[in-house]
Design an enzyme around this catalytic site. Structure first.
Site, PDB file in Angstrom:
ATOM      1  N   LYS A  96      31.864  57.250   9.128  1.00  0.00           N
ATOM      2  CA  LYS A  96      31.193  55.972   9.416  1.00  0.00           C
ATOM      3  C   LYS A  96      29.728  56.043   8.994  1.00  0.00           C
ATOM      4  O   LYS A  96      29.190  55.102   8.416  1.00  0.00           O
ATOM      5  CB  LYS A  96      31.333  55.710  10.930  1.00  0.00           C
ATOM      6  CG  LYS A  96      30.922  54.383  11.361  1.00  0.00           C
ATOM      7  CD  LYS A  96      31.580  53.840  12.633  1.00  0.00           C
ATOM      8  CE  LYS A  96      31.887  54.679  13.805  1.00  0.00           C
ATOM      9  NZ  LYS A  96      32.565  53.930  14.872  1.00  0.00           N
ATOM     10  N   TYR A 121      31.418  57.788  20.655  1.00  0.00           N
ATOM     11  CA  TYR A 121      32.130  58.035  21.911  1.00  0.00           C
ATOM     12  C   TYR A 121      31.856  59.456  22.403  1.00  0.00           C
ATOM     13  O   TYR A 121      32.483  60.409  21.916  1.00  0.00           O
ATOM     14  CB  TYR A 121      33.638  57.788  21.694  1.00  0.00           C
ATOM     15  CG  TYR A 121      33.868  56.377  21.208  1.00  0.00           C
ATOM     16  CD1 TYR A 121      34.100  55.346  22.114  1.00  0.00           C
ATOM     17  CD2 TYR A 121      33.745  56.049  19.852  1.00  0.00           C
ATOM     18  CE1 TYR A 121      34.237  54.037  21.682  1.00  0.00           C
ATOM     19  CE2 TYR A 121      33.871  54.740  19.412  1.00  0.00           C
ATOM     20  CZ  TYR A 121      34.116  53.738  20.332  1.00  0.00           C
ATOM     21  OH  TYR A 121      34.225  52.436  19.904  1.00  0.00           O
ATOM     22  N   HIS A 171      36.944  59.032  21.236  1.00  0.00           N
ATOM     23  CA  HIS A 171      37.585  57.712  21.315  1.00  0.00           C
ATOM     24  C   HIS A 171      38.998  57.896  21.864  1.00  0.00           C
ATOM     25  O   HIS A 171      39.681  58.879  21.542  1.00  0.00           O
ATOM     26  CB  HIS A 171      37.620  57.074  19.916  1.00  0.00           C
ATOM     27  CG  HIS A 171      38.182  55.692  19.916  1.00  0.00           C
ATOM     28  ND1 HIS A 171      39.479  55.422  19.536  1.00  0.00           N
ATOM     29  CD2 HIS A 171      37.639  54.497  20.278  1.00  0.00           C
ATOM     30  CE1 HIS A 171      39.697  54.113  19.646  1.00  0.00           C
ATOM     31  NE2 HIS A 171      38.597  53.539  20.086  1.00  0.00           N
ATOM     32  N   GLU A 213      22.420  45.052  25.991  1.00  0.00           N
ATOM     33  CA  GLU A 213      23.603  44.361  25.455  1.00  0.00           C
ATOM     34  C   GLU A 213      23.902  43.166  26.359  1.00  0.00           C
ATOM     35  O   GLU A 213      23.864  43.273  27.585  1.00  0.00           O
ATOM     36  CB  GLU A 213      24.829  45.285  25.442  1.00  0.00           C
ATOM     37  CG  GLU A 213      26.081  44.546  24.937  1.00  0.00           C
ATOM     38  CD  GLU A 213      27.346  45.380  25.030  1.00  0.00           C
ATOM     39  OE1 GLU A 213      27.508  46.312  24.223  1.00  0.00           O
ATOM     40  OE2 GLU A 213      28.173  45.091  25.929  1.00  0.00           O
ATOM     41  N   GLN A 252      29.360  54.738  23.670  1.00  0.00           N
ATOM     42  CA  GLN A 252      30.163  54.219  24.784  1.00  0.00           C
ATOM     43  C   GLN A 252      29.491  54.668  26.075  1.00  0.00           C
ATOM     44  O   GLN A 252      28.771  55.681  26.107  1.00  0.00           O
ATOM     45  CB  GLN A 252      31.577  54.816  24.659  1.00  0.00           C
ATOM     46  CG  GLN A 252      32.554  54.414  25.716  1.00  0.00           C
ATOM     47  CD  GLN A 252      32.791  52.915  25.707  1.00  0.00           C
ATOM     48  OE1 GLN A 252      31.960  52.185  26.240  1.00  0.00           O
ATOM     49  NE2 GLN A 252      33.887  52.473  25.127  1.00  0.00           N
ATOM     50  N   GLY A 305      36.929  47.017  16.586  1.00  0.00           N
ATOM     51  CA  GLY A 305      37.316  46.036  17.603  1.00  0.00           C
ATOM     52  C   GLY A 305      38.439  46.563  18.473  1.00  0.00           C
ATOM     53  O   GLY A 305      39.181  47.477  18.099  1.00  0.00           O
ATOM     54  N   ASP A 306      38.517  45.967  19.644  1.00  0.00           N
ATOM     55  CA  ASP A 306      39.603  46.297  20.580  1.00  0.00           C
ATOM     56  C   ASP A 306      40.896  45.749  20.010  1.00  0.00           C
ATOM     57  O   ASP A 306      40.944  44.603  19.540  1.00  0.00           O
ATOM     58  CB  ASP A 306      39.344  45.613  21.933  1.00  0.00           C
ATOM     59  CG  ASP A 306      38.141  46.207  22.658  1.00  0.00           C
ATOM     60  OD1 ASP A 306      37.951  47.432  22.558  1.00  0.00           O
ATOM     61  OD2 ASP A 306      37.416  45.441  23.313  1.00  0.00           O
ATOM     62  N   ALA A 336      34.984  40.495  22.416  1.00  0.00           N
ATOM     63  CA  ALA A 336      35.364  41.691  23.169  1.00  0.00           C
ATOM     64  C   ALA A 336      36.706  41.450  23.863  1.00  0.00           C
ATOM     65  O   ALA A 336      36.958  40.372  24.397  1.00  0.00           O
ATOM     66  CB  ALA A 336      34.283  42.042  24.174  1.00  0.00           C
ATOM     67  N   HIS A 361      27.096  42.127  17.066  1.00  0.00           N
ATOM     68  CA  HIS A 361      28.332  42.901  16.928  1.00  0.00           C
ATOM     69  C   HIS A 361      29.265  42.117  16.001  1.00  0.00           C
ATOM     70  O   HIS A 361      29.263  40.880  16.008  1.00  0.00           O
ATOM     71  CB  HIS A 361      29.033  43.086  18.274  1.00  0.00           C
ATOM     72  CG  HIS A 361      28.243  43.861  19.295  1.00  0.00           C
ATOM     73  ND1 HIS A 361      28.841  44.575  20.313  1.00  0.00           N
ATOM     74  CD2 HIS A 361      26.912  44.035  19.469  1.00  0.00           C
ATOM     75  CE1 HIS A 361      27.917  45.147  21.068  1.00  0.00           C
ATOM     76  NE2 HIS A 361      26.731  44.828  20.575  1.00  0.00           N
TER      77      HIS A 361
END
Ligand code: FAD
Length: 290
Positions: free
Chosen positions: A166, A146, A150, A17, A177, A111-112, A51, A80
């Protein structure tokens, strides 16, 4: 070939990444990083999108960088794409741009959530984005997962149910993660398989090479820190070179254990640090061919 199909071809997929340069930094800095990463022969490289959620979603260089990864370096890119701050129309514009540049693999994310930016309402979850993109042909979709749950989810069981949604919506591959305790990842994969999630799950590995990074990462993602890890951090605190080398060795140790246990893939969060990516890649290169 789509990224999800790579997992049928080889026993362990190995990917990187990278993130676009910070605001005000020239875009060329990422190309210097890619120049140094290319001969490590990752199976694909993913590029983050807005991000932290503080940038303008319409001005993200993710698509441009993904296109260069494909055209200049000949490496499959995974772009992404987050939806929390976008309308359907805005997402459609990004999809058109990706299509025009021949970028077909998308890591679809919610997204954050930035406390200073109220979320838009067209997409509540990554699964909504996946459903929306599935309605248009030509893309292959991946999603995030996660191992320790999460941070917004009440418990790991609900999180797995949500992850299943999903995958049912169309995610063909998952990237985890970061985590520092492999047993958390193994338990997660077991829960996912029991829940009928049968797509490849790549383990996200973050080599921790300085103390600020640990504090930031843990506050962002809440990964638990095993005693072996915290002892390492306190032993080498104040000795940057030793901490860097210990962090690299820790990541290699995690990866060797994961590959020995038959993990589908390793996704290395390079933090745009080619030195660290090289040290790790060289340490495990023979393991990738077995
Ligand atoms: P979702 O899958 O929507 O999950 C978010 C929460 O909602 C979870 O608690 C989940 O249990 C719950 N949920 C999900 N679906 C449902 C449903 N149908 N009904 C009810 N509840 C549901 N952020 C960025 O801004 N840019 C990036 O480039 C980026 N890259 C990332 C790459 C990876 C590999 C990972 C693991 C994370 C990345 N993130 C990125 C961070 C990510 O955006 C955040 O973790 C975000 O908070 C959740 O995104 P998601 O796609 O997993 O969301």
């Amino acid at each position: 070939m789509s990224i999800a199909n790579l997992f049928q071809k080889q026993s362990t997929v190995f990917s990187f990444e990278v993130f676009p340069p910070k605001r005000n930094s020239p875009i060329d800095t990422i190309y210097k990083t890619l120049d140094e990463l290319q001969d490590l022969k990752p199976d694909f490289i993913s590029v983050t999108y807005n991000a932290g959620g503080s940038g303008d979603p319409a001005k993200q260089p993710t698509c441009e960088i993904a296109s260069i990864i494909k055209e200049k370096y000949g490496i499959p890119p995974l772009a992404h794409l987050t939806c929390v701050n976008s309308t359907r129309e805005e997402i459609s514009i990004v999809l058109d741009e990706l299509k025009a540049k021949g970028v077909e693999d998308i890591l679809a994310l919610r997204g954050d959530i930035n406390p200073d930016v109220p979320p838009k309402t067209d997409f509540a979850h990554a699964s909504d984005l996946i459903t929306f993109i599935k309605g248009q042909s030509g893309f292959s979709l991946s999603g995030a997962c996660y191992p320790e749950g999460h941070c917004e989810c009440a418990d790991v069981v609900s999180d797995i149910h949500n992850l299943r949604k999903k995958v049912d919506a169309g995610a063909k591959h998952l990237i985890s993660q970061l985590f520092f305790d492999n047993s958390a990842f193994y338990s997660f994969v077991e829960r996912a398989r029991i829940a009928g999630i049968d797509v490849p799950i790549e383990a996200g590995i973050m080599p921790v090479v300085n103390k600020n990074q640990i504090e930031r990462m843990v506050s962002l993602c809440g990964a638990s820190l095993p005693p072996k890890f915290t002892k390492m951090i306190s032993r080498y605190d104040g000795h940057p070179e030793a901490l860097r080398d210990a962090g690299i060795a820790y990541a290699v140790d995690q990866i060797v254990d994961l590959i020995s246990n038959g993990v589908d893939g390793i996704h290395l969060y390079t933090m745009n640090n080619p030195y660290v990516a090289r040290k790790i890649s060289e340490s495990i290169s023979s393991l990738r061919t077995v």
